[in-house]
Design a protein around this motif. Structure first.
Motif, PDB file in Angstrom:
ATOM      1  N   ARG A  81       0.881  -1.302  -0.001  1.00  0.00           N
ATOM      2  CA  ARG A  81       0.055  -0.016  -0.027  1.00  0.00           C
ATOM      3  C   ARG A  81       1.009   1.166  -0.051  1.00  0.00           C
ATOM      4  O   ARG A  81       2.048   1.361   0.465  1.00  0.00           O
ATOM      5  CB  ARG A  81      -0.989  -0.039   1.132  1.00  0.00           C
ATOM      6  N   PRO A  82       0.286   2.552  -0.446  1.00  0.00           N
ATOM      7  CA  PRO A  82       1.098   3.477  -0.333  1.00  0.00           C
ATOM      8  C   PRO A  82       1.141   3.884   1.188  1.00  0.00           C
ATOM      9  O   PRO A  82       0.436   3.814   1.894  1.00  0.00           O
ATOM     10  CB  PRO A  82       0.196   4.575  -0.929  1.00  0.00           C
ATOM     11  N   PRO A  83       2.528   4.550   1.320  1.00  0.00           N
ATOM     12  CA  PRO A  83       2.693   4.954   2.655  1.00  0.00           C
ATOM     13  C   PRO A  83       1.402   5.674   3.527  1.00  0.00           C
ATOM     14  O   PRO A  83       1.408   5.601   4.804  1.00  0.00           O
ATOM     15  CB  PRO A  83       3.957   5.669   2.823  1.00  0.00           C
ATOM     16  N   GLU A  84       0.924   6.436   2.823  1.00  0.00           N
ATOM     17  CA  GLU A  84      -0.129   7.333   3.485  1.00  0.00           C
ATOM     18  C   GLU A  84      -1.623   6.691   3.771  1.00  0.00           C
ATOM     19  O   GLU A  84      -2.380   7.447   4.404  1.00  0.00           O
ATOM     20  CB  GLU A  84      -0.387   8.677   2.619  1.00  0.00           C
ATOM     21  N   VAL A  85      -1.582   5.412   3.117  1.00  0.00           N
ATOM     22  CA  VAL A  85      -2.808   4.713   3.401  1.00  0.00           C
ATOM     23  C   VAL A  85      -2.799   3.706   4.380  1.00  0.00           C
ATOM     24  O   VAL A  85      -1.976   2.986   4.682  1.00  0.00           O
ATOM     25  CB  VAL A  85      -3.262   3.785   1.934  1.00  0.00           C
ATOM     26  N   PRO A  86      -3.601   3.854   5.698  1.00  0.00           N
ATOM     27  CA  PRO A  86      -3.636   2.758   6.429  1.00  0.00           C
ATOM     28  C   PRO A  86      -3.850   1.382   6.070  1.00  0.00           C
ATOM     29  O   PRO A  86      -4.572   1.273   5.012  1.00  0.00           O
ATOM     30  CB  PRO A  86      -4.668   3.468   7.591  1.00  0.00           C
ATOM     31  N   PRO A  87      -3.274   0.558   6.869  1.00  0.00           N
ATOM     32  CA  PRO A  87      -3.491  -0.865   6.563  1.00  0.00           C
ATOM     33  C   PRO A  87      -4.913  -1.269   6.404  1.00  0.00           C
ATOM     34  O   PRO A  87      -5.227  -2.214   5.496  1.00  0.00           O
ATOM     35  CB  PRO A  87      -2.624  -1.816   7.555  1.00  0.00           C
ATOM     36  N   LEU A  88      -5.631  -0.900   7.391  1.00  0.00           N
ATOM     37  CA  LEU A  88      -7.128  -1.159   7.259  1.00  0.00           C
ATOM     38  C   LEU A  88      -7.838  -0.611   6.075  1.00  0.00           C
ATOM     39  O   LEU A  88      -8.696  -1.549   5.488  1.00  0.00           O
ATOM     40  CB  LEU A  88      -7.703  -0.963   8.621  1.00  0.00           C
ATOM     41  N   ALA A  89      -7.533   0.511   5.739  1.00  0.00           N
ATOM     42  CA  ALA A  89      -8.090   0.965   4.549  1.00  0.00           C
ATOM     43  C   ALA A  89      -7.835   0.444   3.479  1.00  0.00           C
ATOM     44  O   ALA A  89      -8.681   0.238   2.457  1.00  0.00           O
ATOM     45  CB  ALA A  89      -7.517   2.593   4.683  1.00  0.00           C
ATOM     46  N   ALA A  90      -6.510   0.067   3.333  1.00  0.00           N
ATOM     47  CA  ALA A  90      -6.138  -0.670   2.206  1.00  0.00           C
ATOM     48  C   ALA A  90      -6.632  -1.921   1.747  1.00  0.00           C
ATOM     49  O   ALA A  90      -7.044  -2.510   0.816  1.00  0.00           O
ATOM     50  CB  ALA A  90      -4.612  -1.023   2.197  1.00  0.00           C
ATOM     51  N   LEU A  91      -6.809  -2.624   3.002  1.00  0.00           N
ATOM     52  CA  LEU A  91      -7.482  -4.074   2.893  1.00  0.00           C
ATOM     53  C   LEU A  91      -9.053  -4.072   2.796  1.00  0.00           C
ATOM     54  O   LEU A  91      -9.453  -4.815   1.884  1.00  0.00           O
ATOM     55  CB  LEU A  91      -7.496  -4.940   4.354  1.00  0.00           C
ATOM     56  N   ARG A  92      -9.684  -2.762   3.163  1.00  0.00           N
ATOM     57  CA  ARG A  92     -11.185  -2.634   2.817  1.00  0.00           C
ATOM     58  C   ARG A  92     -11.126  -2.314   1.371  1.00  0.00           C
ATOM     59  O   ARG A  92     -12.116  -2.740   0.691  1.00  0.00           O
ATOM     60  CB  ARG A  92     -11.534  -1.476   3.644  1.00  0.00           C
ATOM     61  N   ASP A  93     -10.293  -1.397   0.740  1.00  0.00           N
ATOM     62  CA  ASP A  93     -10.352  -1.159  -0.685  1.00  0.00           C
ATOM     63  C   ASP A  93     -10.250  -2.244  -1.477  1.00  0.00           C
ATOM     64  O   ASP A  93     -10.708  -2.455  -2.483  1.00  0.00           O
ATOM     65  CB  ASP A  93      -9.609   0.029  -1.039  1.00  0.00           C
ATOM     66  N   HIS A  94      -9.279  -3.242  -0.955  1.00  0.00           N
ATOM     67  CA  HIS A  94      -8.966  -4.395  -1.934  1.00  0.00           C
ATOM     68  C   HIS A  94     -10.270  -5.310  -1.827  1.00  0.00           C
ATOM     69  O   HIS A  94     -10.518  -5.906  -2.760  1.00  0.00           O
ATOM     70  CB  HIS A  94      -7.846  -5.143  -0.924  1.00  0.00           C
ATOM     71  N   PHE A  95     -10.838  -5.504  -0.738  1.00  0.00           N
ATOM     72  CA  PHE A  95     -12.101  -6.196  -0.421  1.00  0.00           C
ATOM     73  C   PHE A  95     -13.175  -5.845  -1.534  1.00  0.00           C
ATOM     74  O   PHE A  95     -13.920  -6.583  -2.136  1.00  0.00           O
ATOM     75  CB  PHE A  95     -12.586  -6.307   0.903  1.00  0.00           C
ATOM     76  N   LEU A  96     -13.528  -4.455  -1.608  1.00  0.00           N
ATOM     77  CA  LEU A  96     -14.487  -3.836  -2.127  1.00  0.00           C
ATOM     78  C   LEU A  96     -14.071  -3.938  -3.845  1.00  0.00           C
ATOM     79  O   LEU A  96     -15.003  -4.394  -4.580  1.00  0.00           O
ATOM     80  CB  LEU A  96     -14.515  -2.319  -1.954  1.00  0.00           C
ATOM     81  N   ASP A  97     -12.952  -3.651  -4.011  1.00  0.00           N
ATOM     82  CA  ASP A  97     -12.521  -4.001  -5.415  1.00  0.00           C
ATOM     83  C   ASP A  97     -12.440  -5.569  -5.731  1.00  0.00           C
ATOM     84  O   ASP A  97     -13.014  -5.791  -7.067  1.00  0.00           O
ATOM     85  CB  ASP A  97     -10.913  -3.731  -5.586  1.00  0.00           C
ATOM     86  N   GLY A  98     -12.442  -6.665  -4.995  1.00  0.00           N
ATOM     87  CA  GLY A  98     -12.590  -7.743  -5.224  1.00  0.00           C
ATOM     88  C   GLY A  98     -14.224  -8.197  -5.400  1.00  0.00           C
ATOM     89  O   GLY A  98     -14.624  -9.085  -6.250  1.00  0.00           O
ATOM     90  N   LEU A  99     -15.085  -7.560  -4.747  1.00  0.00           N
ATOM     91  CA  LEU A  99     -16.396  -7.661  -5.105  1.00  0.00           C
ATOM     92  C   LEU A  99     -16.811  -7.205  -6.331  1.00  0.00           C
ATOM     93  O   LEU A  99     -17.553  -7.682  -7.161  1.00  0.00           O
ATOM     94  CB  LEU A  99     -17.235  -6.617  -3.965  1.00  0.00           C
TER      95      LEU A  99
END
Length: 219
Positions: A81-99
């Motif tokens: 993830r980019p340094p400015e993106v929190p891990p949880l936000a990155a995981l959320r966005d990844h899951f939404l993209d998977g949907l």
């Protein structure tokens, strides 16, 4: 030996591995998991049993290798993830993209083969147990990545690894519940497209709870 030869050999190995796995899945879905023997799979895939075992040490691996491809996925999302993106936000966005992509890992894939494969794993004790081992390895990899992220952000504290393990267990459990709920709706006859808006809303709600805690709901 030049790089071209090495690359050709690796591509051939990947094709052989895929052919064996695709053959096994096709036979399992057509005849059931238990009745199909390794000898039958090797014969149909046109490889020796020795070659089959070189790629897949157990019968369960022939099915679960499709799941195992995602074993380090969440850890990679955190690390990449980019340094400015929190891990949880990155995981959320990844899951939404998977949907959006109807990734089978999110449970929102209504291809008949995918639904049949999930049903077979769920209904076969050996496969269900193997899936639990996969979830445990995936969770451990995520915990390690989260510990690294926490250390980079605030320095390594004495409880950093423990906190990372707690976070990883909660994140993986939430994603598993989301995927199971989506799959249950598809099995009941809802299409992936019909389920998508509710799946997105459920995922956003779940990740908000992960971010903010349960105090506002159950505290």
């Amino acid at each position: 030996m030049d790089d071209g030869t090495v690359g050709l050999r690796e591509r051939k190995k990947r094709r052989t591995r895929k052919k064996i796995a695709d053959t096994a899945i096709g036979l399992f879905l057509a005849h059931g998991y238990e009745p199909v023997s390794l000898a039958q799979i090797a014969e149909v895939a046109e490889v020796s049993r020795r070659a089959l075992f070189a790629y897949f040490p157990s019968k369960e691996d022939l099915v679960l290798e499709r799941v195992a491809d995602h074993e380090s996925e969440h850890a990679q999302v955190v690390r990449g993830r980019p340094p400015e993106v929190p891990p949880l936000a990155a995981l959320r966005d990844h899951f939404l993209d998977g949907l959006d992509r109807r990734d089978p890992v999110t449970g929102l894939c209504d291809r008949p083969e995918t639904l049949a494969l999930y049903r077979m794993i769920r209904d076969t004790p050996a496969l269900a147990t193997g899936l639990l081992r996969y979830h445990a390895r995936s969770e451990a990899a995520l915990a390690e990545a989260l510990a690294e992220a926490a250390g980079a952000a605030a320095g390594d504290g004495p409880d950093g690894a423990f906190t990372a393990r707690l976070a990883a267990s909660q994140i993986t459990a939430v994603q598993r519940v989301l995927a199971n709920d989506n799959n249950a709706h598809l099995v009941a006859g809802t299409s992936a497209d019909e389920r998508h808006p509710a799946a997105v809303a459920a995922a956003r709600h779940a990740f908000t709870l992960l971010r903010d805690g349960l105090g506002g709901v159950f505290g």
